[in-house]
Write an enzyme that holds these catalytic residues in place. Structure first.
Site, PDB file in Angstrom:
ATOM      1  N   GLU A  30       0.825  -1.212   0.000  1.00  0.00           N
ATOM      2  CA  GLU A  30       0.000   0.000   0.000  1.00  0.00           C
ATOM      3  C   GLU A  30       0.862   1.266   0.000  1.00  0.00           C
ATOM      4  O   GLU A  30       0.673   2.176   0.802  1.00  0.00           O
ATOM      5  CB  GLU A  30      -0.951  -0.014   1.208  1.00  0.00           C
ATOM      6  CG  GLU A  30      -1.834  -1.259   1.212  1.00  0.00           C
ATOM      7  CD  GLU A  30      -2.920  -1.267   2.270  1.00  0.00           C
ATOM      8  OE1 GLU A  30      -2.682  -0.743   3.363  1.00  0.00           O
ATOM      9  OE2 GLU A  30      -4.003  -1.817   1.976  1.00  0.00           O
ATOM     10  N   ARG A  86      -6.514 -10.818  -6.107  1.00  0.00           N
ATOM     11  CA  ARG A  86      -5.793 -10.326  -4.929  1.00  0.00           C
ATOM     12  C   ARG A  86      -5.551 -11.355  -3.824  1.00  0.00           C
ATOM     13  O   ARG A  86      -4.468 -11.367  -3.243  1.00  0.00           O
ATOM     14  CB  ARG A  86      -6.512  -9.082  -4.379  1.00  0.00           C
ATOM     15  CG  ARG A  86      -5.883  -8.614  -3.094  1.00  0.00           C
ATOM     16  CD  ARG A  86      -6.312  -7.242  -2.696  1.00  0.00           C
ATOM     17  NE  ARG A  86      -6.171  -7.088  -1.254  1.00  0.00           N
ATOM     18  CZ  ARG A  86      -6.544  -6.026  -0.581  1.00  0.00           C
ATOM     19  NH1 ARG A  86      -7.073  -4.994  -1.208  1.00  0.00           N
ATOM     20  NH2 ARG A  86      -6.383  -5.964   0.727  1.00  0.00           N
ATOM     21  N   ASP A 123      -8.185  -9.139   3.760  1.00  0.00           N
ATOM     22  CA  ASP A 123      -7.855  -8.044   4.668  1.00  0.00           C
ATOM     23  C   ASP A 123      -8.927  -7.937   5.759  1.00  0.00           C
ATOM     24  O   ASP A 123      -9.738  -7.023   5.732  1.00  0.00           O
ATOM     25  CB  ASP A 123      -7.786  -6.745   3.852  1.00  0.00           C
ATOM     26  CG  ASP A 123      -7.387  -5.565   4.689  1.00  0.00           C
ATOM     27  OD1 ASP A 123      -6.927  -5.777   5.827  1.00  0.00           O
ATOM     28  OD2 ASP A 123      -7.550  -4.421   4.222  1.00  0.00           O
ATOM     29  N   GLU A 152     -12.366  -2.720  12.079  1.00  0.00           N
ATOM     30  CA  GLU A 152     -12.395  -1.917  10.849  1.00  0.00           C
ATOM     31  C   GLU A 152     -13.550  -2.312   9.931  1.00  0.00           C
ATOM     32  O   GLU A 152     -14.320  -1.462   9.487  1.00  0.00           O
ATOM     33  CB  GLU A 152     -11.057  -2.071  10.116  1.00  0.00           C
ATOM     34  CG  GLU A 152     -11.042  -1.352   8.774  1.00  0.00           C
ATOM     35  CD  GLU A 152      -9.692  -1.440   8.070  1.00  0.00           C
ATOM     36  OE1 GLU A 152      -8.749  -2.024   8.633  1.00  0.00           O
ATOM     37  OE2 GLU A 152      -9.601  -0.904   6.952  1.00  0.00           O
ATOM     38  N   GLU A 197     -22.631 -10.677  10.269  1.00  0.00           N
ATOM     39  CA  GLU A 197     -22.294 -11.289   8.976  1.00  0.00           C
ATOM     40  C   GLU A 197     -23.540 -11.384   8.087  1.00  0.00           C
ATOM     41  O   GLU A 197     -23.486 -11.114   6.890  1.00  0.00           O
ATOM     42  CB  GLU A 197     -21.721 -12.685   9.224  1.00  0.00           C
ATOM     43  CG  GLU A 197     -21.339 -13.428   7.967  1.00  0.00           C
ATOM     44  CD  GLU A 197     -20.615 -14.739   8.274  1.00  0.00           C
ATOM     45  OE1 GLU A 197     -20.651 -15.187   9.442  1.00  0.00           O
ATOM     46  OE2 GLU A 197     -20.026 -15.306   7.353  1.00  0.00           O
TER      47      GLU A 197
HETATM   48  O1  GCW Z   1      -6.960  -3.011   6.066  1.00  0.00           O
HETATM   49  C1  GCW Z   1      -5.973  -2.154   5.704  1.00  0.00           C
HETATM   50  C2  GCW Z   1      -6.316  -0.895   6.399  1.00  0.00           C
HETATM   51  C3  GCW Z   1      -5.134   0.032   6.492  1.00  0.00           C
HETATM   52  C4  GCW Z   1      -3.979  -0.718   7.132  1.00  0.00           C
HETATM   53  C5  GCW Z   1      -3.665  -1.930   6.274  1.00  0.00           C
HETATM   54  C6  GCW Z   1      -2.558  -2.794   6.864  1.00  0.00           C
HETATM   55  C7  GCW Z   1      -2.239   0.102   8.559  1.00  0.00           C
HETATM   56  O2  GCW Z   1      -7.397  -0.296   5.750  1.00  0.00           O
HETATM   57  O3  GCW Z   1      -5.529   1.134   7.265  1.00  0.00           O
HETATM   58  O4  GCW Z   1      -2.846   0.095   7.296  1.00  0.00           O
HETATM   59  O5  GCW Z   1      -4.791  -2.745   6.171  1.00  0.00           O
HETATM   60  O6  GCW Z   1      -2.874  -3.796   7.471  1.00  0.00           O
HETATM   61  O7  GCW Z   1      -1.399  -2.463   6.699  1.00  0.00           O
END
Ligand code: GCW
Length: 605
Positions: free
Chosen positions: A233, A283, A312, A340, A440
């Site tokens: 990222e 991904r 993620d 998150e 969920e």
């Molecule tokens: O899920 C994503 C988040 C980011 C985070 C990234 C990670 C710290 O939206 O905010 O960055 O993962 O895990 O590095």
């Protein structure tokens, strides 16, 4: 400011206590528990409780005595028998990663501002920080990374003279609670220090890292090590120099080695600039593709920290195949306590069930450590939602015993924290036990993730990520939905060992909860229970929203049983959760109706 003691008593061990064994003795005395302590340094974190003619005896290493003391206090209050035999944690390293920035903000934080930082500097709040260290020790955590893996200025200064004295002070404050610190560092830091390159194979770069590690350990000899997010990222990393991640990690690992330091290297590496038209790139395959071939190439003081799922931290994911690969590499599973994608500490989402399912597929023996993104901050209750404390408590329980019972942990937490019994206890336990399934159901049933609002990740936006560069597509159209990730599709299932591949490869054996994660199916697809796929999507959304409403009613039965402020907070958040659930239901049902043209017979919009 007054903050929750959580399950502990509000009175704190005095600052004069310097070792975990001293804290253990104080805690037991404060609890009124007569117990003799025997320290056997070799035992480390292990402990054993024995009872001979009515006299209690706790034997353990320095830290073992502390964990034994907290265990004893819990069992005593719960009226449970002492555990038999020697108790040892499943994972030697039980980490918490804070995504705290030095300006005081917390990336993906839903519990107020940073406990550690404010205005570009450390906060001088010894009382609260000691209470935090004690809280973490009491749940079984033994390592904390202070700063965000996205290292932003001035956090580079955490490894130089500017802030190292502060890090040392914090390390000393956490030490009596058996907790060691980590620092997140930026791979390109040599560049910021006027070196022309950060190439890990460059001799000057290697010398720079060695000098930097020496400086850090001069100030903080007990530091556990560094944590790195590289080539992820937008973060700098070895790929910029044509090096692989074993080469990138080696230069830092080598610098840390003389000091006994550990390098925790994250594997959250994927193409975040994908063209959405590109259907060949998938991904979830990225971590395995980047790392699996490097098995055996990493130094032995490197731990690869791998997110538990291949995407993620979505509401539901299969286990990351990388965690089942690389047998010659030390690996840690990374979880996310901060909610998150799972309700942002507004909606209830108790996580232990997810971890139990994960460990049923990924044997703990194959991992050397466990890690989780913290859900704590400066809120009076520490976790935004007071019930989100459970996820921290349960994380510690799972880090010691990955298969610990979800129901037992939840009930123990509710009893220890609020002294509940009888109906109110059952009501709170049941709310929490069902919370994950309910969330969920109204957000992402059947493994269909990423329909959240882009950016902040709360609330529905079915097309929000569809034409972006993040690689998180569901590709729903008027005939079908989902991505075929089988051998005939993107080939993702090939990354799994045969047992899991067989389970996921075929929609007939694939669990419903992951059906649309692995398969692209027409709306008329017949589900196991006889309903069509589209009918099931509509029904799940409606049921999930109705269950959220029922949870709101159930919460009302706790009025008077919980502290008034706790109840008020939970009640206000539950009202928002119900709104959120209705929004998900209506947006998603409308979306699929318009797309498929198939009406929801039960309840037309
Ligand atoms: O899920 C994503 C988040 C980011 C985070 C990234 C990670 C710290 O939206 O905010 O960055 O993962 O895990 O590095």
């Amino acid at each position: 400011m007054v903050w929750d003691a959580c399950w502990l008593t509000p009175r704190m061990p005095p600052e004069a206590l310097r070792t975990p064994a001293q804290v253990a003795a104080w805690e037991l005395a404060a609890e009124g528990l007569a117990c003799s302590l025997t320290c056997v340094p070799d035992w480390g974190e292990r402990f054993a409780l024995t009872e001979a003619s009515g006299a209690l005896c706790l034997t353990g290493g320095e830290a073992g005595l502390l964990y034994g003391a907290y265990q004893l206090m819990q069992r005593h209050r719960l009226g449970q028998p002492w555990p038999k035999g020697v108790q040892a944690p499943a994972f030697a390293l039980r980490m918490l990663n804070h995504w705290d920035n030095m300006d005081g903000t917390v990336e993906r934080g839903y519990a107020g501002r940073s406990l550690f930082f404010q205005g570009g500097a450390f906060r001088a709040d010894t009382a609260r920080l000691r209470a935090y260290a004690r809280l973490l020790a009491s749940v079984g955590v033994n390592a904390v990374c202070l700063n965000n893996v996205n290292v932003a200025p001035p956090a580079q200064g955490l490894t130089d003279d500017r802030f190292l004295p502060d890090v040392a002070a914090l390390a000393a404050l956490f030490a009596p609670f058996g907790i060691r610190l980590l620092l997140a560092v930026d791979f390109a830091m040599p560049l910021a220090d006027a070196l022309p390159t950060a190439d890990p194979l460059d001799a000057d770069v290697a010398a720079w890292w060695s000098a930097r590690a020496a400086l850090v350990y001069r100030h903080v000899p007990t530091l556990l090590g560094f944590l790195v997010k590289a080539d992820s990222e937008g973060r700098p990393g070895p790929y910029a120099y044509g090096r692989d991640h074993a080469q990138g990690a080696a230069v830092l690992a080598h610098a840390l080695r003389p000091h006994g330091g550990v390098l925790v290297w994250r594997c959250f590496v994927y193409n975040c600039k994908q063209d959405w038209r590109d259907k060949a790139t998938d991904r979830p395959m990225a971590a395995y593709e980047n790392y699996a071939a490097l098995d055996g190439h990493f130094a032995d003081n490197v731990i690869l920290q791998i997110k538990h799922g291949p995407f993620d931290f979505q509401v539901r994911e299969p286990p990351s195949p990388l965690l089942l690969a690389m047998p010659a590499t030390r690996k840690a599973a990374e979880f996310q306590l901060t909610q998150e994608y799972t309700g942002q500490q507004v909606d209830l989402y108790a996580m232990q069930g997810m971890w139990r399912e994960f460990f049923a597929d990924v044997p703990p023996k194959g991992l050397c450590a466990i890690s989780a993104v913290a859900n704590t901050g400066r809120d009076p209750c520490w976790t935004g939602h007071p019930f989100a404390q459970l996820n921290l408590f349960a994380y510690g329980a799972a880090a010691w015993q990955p298969r610990a019972s979800f129901a037992h942990t939840t009930e123990a937490w509710a009893r220890l924290t609020y002294g509940l019994a009888g109906k109110p206890l059952a009501a709170l336990r049941d709310l929490l036990l069902q919370s994950r399934d309910v969330y969920e159901r109204y957000t992402a049933p059947l493994g269909l993730c990423w329909m959240v609002n882009p950016g902040h990740h709360y609330g529905p936006s079915p097309m929000g990520y569809e034409y972006t560069a993040w690689g998180t597509y569901h590709r729903a159209d008027h005939t079908a939905v989902g991505i075929d990730r089988t051998a005939a599709g993107t080939g993702y299932t090939r990354q799994y060992p045969a047992r899991l591949r067989a389970r996921y490869e075929n929609p007939v054996t694939c669990p419903d909860t992951l059906l649309l994660f692995f398969h692209r199916l027409p709306y008329a697809y017949p589900m196991r229970d006889g309903r069509t796929l589209i009918r099931r999507i509509y029904d799940d959304k409606r049921l999930g929203a109705a269950q959220a409403e029922a949870m709101q009613a159930a919460l009302q039965t706790l009025r008077g049983a919980l502290p008034a402020a706790t109840f008020a907070l939970a009640e206000a958040r539950m009202a928002r959760q119900v709104e959120n659930a209705r929004e998900w239901r209506d947006v998603l049902c409308d979306f699929f109706h318009r797309l498929s043209g198939i009406a929801d017979e039960n309840q037309p919009l």
